[in-house]
Design a protein around this motif. Sequence first.
Motif, PDB file in Angstrom:
ATOM      1  N   VAL A  51       4.538 -13.740   7.233  1.00  0.00           N
ATOM      2  CA  VAL A  51       3.329 -13.090   7.747  1.00  0.00           C
ATOM      3  C   VAL A  51       3.534 -11.573   7.855  1.00  0.00           C
ATOM      4  CG1 VAL A  51       1.738 -12.938   9.712  1.00  0.00           C
ATOM      5  CG2 VAL A  51       2.541 -15.159   8.928  1.00  0.00           C
ATOM      6  N   HIS A  52       4.738 -11.155   8.183  1.00  0.00           N
ATOM      7  CA  HIS A  52       5.031  -9.718   8.222  1.00  0.00           C
ATOM      8  C   HIS A  52       4.874  -9.102   6.832  1.00  0.00           C
ATOM      9  CE1 HIS A  52       7.133 -10.949  11.963  1.00  0.00           C
ATOM     10  NE2 HIS A  52       6.666  -9.776  12.388  1.00  0.00           N
ATOM     11  N   LEU A  53       5.319  -9.814   5.815  1.00  0.00           N
ATOM     12  CA  LEU A  53       5.167  -9.316   4.445  1.00  0.00           C
ATOM     13  C   LEU A  53       3.695  -9.210   4.079  1.00  0.00           C
ATOM     14  CD1 LEU A  53       6.300  -8.400   1.742  1.00  0.00           C
ATOM     15  CD2 LEU A  53       6.695 -10.808   1.170  1.00  0.00           C
ATOM     16  N   TYR A  54       2.903 -10.201   4.441  1.00  0.00           N
ATOM     17  CA  TYR A  54       1.461 -10.138   4.199  1.00  0.00           C
ATOM     18  C   TYR A  54       0.859  -8.932   4.927  1.00  0.00           C
ATOM     19  CZ  TYR A  54       1.431 -15.023   2.453  1.00  0.00           C
ATOM     20  OH  TYR A  54       1.630 -16.184   1.742  1.00  0.00           O
ATOM     21  N   ALA A  55       1.263  -8.724   6.163  1.00  0.00           N
ATOM     22  CA  ALA A  55       0.741  -7.597   6.939  1.00  0.00           C
ATOM     23  C   ALA A  55       1.125  -6.266   6.300  1.00  0.00           C
ATOM     24  CB  ALA A  55       1.253  -7.668   8.378  1.00  0.00           C
ATOM     25  N   LEU A  56       2.347  -6.169   5.809  1.00  0.00           N
ATOM     26  CA  LEU A  56       2.779  -4.944   5.131  1.00  0.00           C
ATOM     27  C   LEU A  56       1.955  -4.692   3.875  1.00  0.00           C
ATOM     28  CD1 LEU A  56       6.631  -5.372   5.513  1.00  0.00           C
ATOM     29  CD2 LEU A  56       5.270  -3.490   6.477  1.00  0.00           C
ATOM     30  N   GLU A  57       1.736  -5.734   3.086  1.00  0.00           N
ATOM     31  CA  GLU A  57       0.938  -5.590   1.866  1.00  0.00           C
ATOM     32  C   GLU A  57      -0.483  -5.164   2.221  1.00  0.00           C
ATOM     33  OE1 GLU A  57      -0.090  -5.509  -2.165  1.00  0.00           O
ATOM     34  OE2 GLU A  57       1.872  -5.524  -1.197  1.00  0.00           O
ATOM     35  N   GLY A  58      -1.038  -5.766   3.256  1.00  0.00           N
ATOM     36  CA  GLY A  58      -2.371  -5.367   3.700  1.00  0.00           C
ATOM     37  C   GLY A  58      -2.411  -3.919   4.157  1.00  0.00           C
ATOM     38  N   ALA A  59      -1.382  -3.502   4.854  1.00  0.00           N
ATOM     39  CA  ALA A  59      -1.316  -2.106   5.305  1.00  0.00           C
ATOM     40  C   ALA A  59      -1.254  -1.150   4.116  1.00  0.00           C
ATOM     41  CB  ALA A  59      -0.110  -1.908   6.220  1.00  0.00           C
ATOM     42  N   VAL A  60      -0.458  -1.496   3.129  1.00  0.00           N
ATOM     43  CA  VAL A  60      -0.301  -0.653   1.940  1.00  0.00           C
ATOM     44  C   VAL A  60      -1.589  -0.598   1.118  1.00  0.00           C
ATOM     45  CG1 VAL A  60       0.895  -0.529  -0.295  1.00  0.00           C
ATOM     46  CG2 VAL A  60       2.208  -0.909   1.794  1.00  0.00           C
ATOM     47  N   THR A  61      -2.295  -1.720   1.051  1.00  0.00           N
ATOM     48  CA  THR A  61      -3.497  -1.787   0.214  1.00  0.00           C
ATOM     49  C   THR A  61      -4.794  -1.577   0.984  1.00  0.00           C
ATOM     50  OG1 THR A  61      -3.602  -4.203   0.420  1.00  0.00           O
ATOM     51  CG2 THR A  61      -2.392  -3.302  -1.486  1.00  0.00           C
ATOM     52  N   GLY A  62      -4.695  -1.401   2.301  1.00  0.00           N
ATOM     53  CA  GLY A  62      -5.873  -1.083   3.096  1.00  0.00           C
ATOM     54  C   GLY A  62      -6.774  -2.253   3.430  1.00  0.00           C
ATOM     55  N   ARG A  63      -6.175  -3.436   3.653  1.00  0.00           N
ATOM     56  CA  ARG A  63      -7.003  -4.591   4.024  1.00  0.00           C
ATOM     57  C   ARG A  63      -6.280  -5.445   5.059  1.00  0.00           C
ATOM     58  NH1 ARG A  63      -5.990  -6.785  -1.796  1.00  0.00           N
ATOM     59  NH2 ARG A  63      -7.865  -5.617  -2.220  1.00  0.00           N
ATOM     60  N   GLU A  64      -7.049  -6.245   5.743  1.00  0.00           N
ATOM     61  CA  GLU A  64      -6.473  -7.178   6.702  1.00  0.00           C
ATOM     62  C   GLU A  64      -5.622  -8.193   5.935  1.00  0.00           C
ATOM     63  OE1 GLU A  64      -6.758  -6.915  10.026  1.00  0.00           O
ATOM     64  OE2 GLU A  64      -7.934  -5.090   9.683  1.00  0.00           O
ATOM     65  N   TYR A  65      -4.502  -8.581   6.536  1.00  0.00           N
ATOM     66  CA  TYR A  65      -3.567  -9.467   5.823  1.00  0.00           C
ATOM     67  C   TYR A  65      -4.196 -10.802   5.449  1.00  0.00           C
ATOM     68  CZ  TYR A  65      -2.690 -12.329   9.964  1.00  0.00           C
ATOM     69  OH  TYR A  65      -2.827 -13.182  11.028  1.00  0.00           O
ATOM     70  N   ASN A  66      -5.144 -11.277   6.245  1.00  0.00           N
ATOM     71  CA  ASN A  66      -5.758 -12.564   5.934  1.00  0.00           C
ATOM     72  C   ASN A  66      -6.845 -12.460   4.869  1.00  0.00           C
ATOM     73  OD1 ASN A  66      -7.507 -11.211   7.597  1.00  0.00           O
ATOM     74  ND2 ASN A  66      -7.907 -12.919   8.963  1.00  0.00           N
ATOM     75  N   ARG A  67      -7.035 -11.283   4.312  1.00  0.00           N
ATOM     76  CA  ARG A  67      -8.003 -11.095   3.225  1.00  0.00           C
ATOM     77  C   ARG A  67      -7.317 -10.744   1.896  1.00  0.00           C
ATOM     78  NH1 ARG A  67     -13.382 -11.059   4.764  1.00  0.00           N
ATOM     79  NH2 ARG A  67     -13.675 -10.955   6.994  1.00  0.00           N
ATOM     80  N   LEU A  68      -6.016 -10.948   1.842  1.00  0.00           N
ATOM     81  CA  LEU A  68      -5.302 -10.717   0.587  1.00  0.00           C
ATOM     82  C   LEU A  68      -5.724 -11.762  -0.438  1.00  0.00           C
ATOM     83  CD1 LEU A  68      -1.682 -10.072   1.906  1.00  0.00           C
ATOM     84  CD2 LEU A  68      -3.252  -8.358   0.974  1.00  0.00           C
ATOM     85  N   PRO A  69      -5.841 -11.372  -1.695  1.00  0.00           N
ATOM     86  CA  PRO A  69      -6.160 -12.357  -2.736  1.00  0.00           C
ATOM     87  C   PRO A  69      -5.062 -13.429  -2.834  1.00  0.00           C
ATOM     88  CG  PRO A  69      -6.425 -10.117  -3.563  1.00  0.00           C
ATOM     89  CD  PRO A  69      -5.768 -10.008  -2.221  1.00  0.00           C
ATOM     90  N   GLU A  70      -5.457 -14.620  -3.218  1.00  0.00           N
ATOM     91  CA  GLU A  70      -4.521 -15.738  -3.277  1.00  0.00           C
ATOM     92  C   GLU A  70      -3.341 -15.463  -4.219  1.00  0.00           C
ATOM     93  OE1 GLU A  70      -2.888 -18.959  -1.817  1.00  0.00           O
ATOM     94  OE2 GLU A  70      -4.804 -18.184  -1.089  1.00  0.00           O
ATOM     95  N   ASP A  71      -3.589 -14.831  -5.354  1.00  0.00           N
ATOM     96  CA  ASP A  71      -2.489 -14.552  -6.289  1.00  0.00           C
ATOM     97  C   ASP A  71      -1.490 -13.566  -5.693  1.00  0.00           C
ATOM     98  OD1 ASP A  71      -4.529 -12.546  -6.589  1.00  0.00           O
ATOM     99  OD2 ASP A  71      -3.652 -11.950  -8.507  1.00  0.00           O
ATOM    100  N   VAL A  72      -1.961 -12.631  -4.900  1.00  0.00           N
ATOM    101  CA  VAL A  72      -1.069 -11.679  -4.225  1.00  0.00           C
ATOM    102  C   VAL A  72      -0.231 -12.418  -3.192  1.00  0.00           C
ATOM    103  CG1 VAL A  72      -0.991  -9.651  -2.699  1.00  0.00           C
ATOM    104  CG2 VAL A  72      -2.560  -9.692  -4.659  1.00  0.00           C
TER     105      VAL A  72
END
Length: 89
Positions: A51-72
């Motif tokens: 979940v921390h990795l998802y949160a980091l990716e969301g922070a880098v890409t400017g979106r909430e972690y629970n809205r990351l695309p499934e492939d990401v």
Amino acid sequence: MGGLSALPNMGKEFEQKLEAIGITTAEQLKETGSKEAFFQLKSKCSNICLVHLYALEGAVTGREYNRLPEDVKQDLKAYSDSLKGSPLD
């Protein structure tokens, strides 16, 4: 320069963990990237999870972690899984 708190998914505790590995600005986090920041955090903190990795990716890409695309999310999970069993885990 922008502070980490300006990014999605960044709470005070997460900011402190990133600061402990030398990432103190949004620009530094974006330059480092989510995977490298996650790797560094796992090296220093025992309670870092996917979940921390998802949160980091969301922070880098400017979106909430629970809205990351499934492939990401699948790519990030594969990366996290690749670290399991290593000296970091």
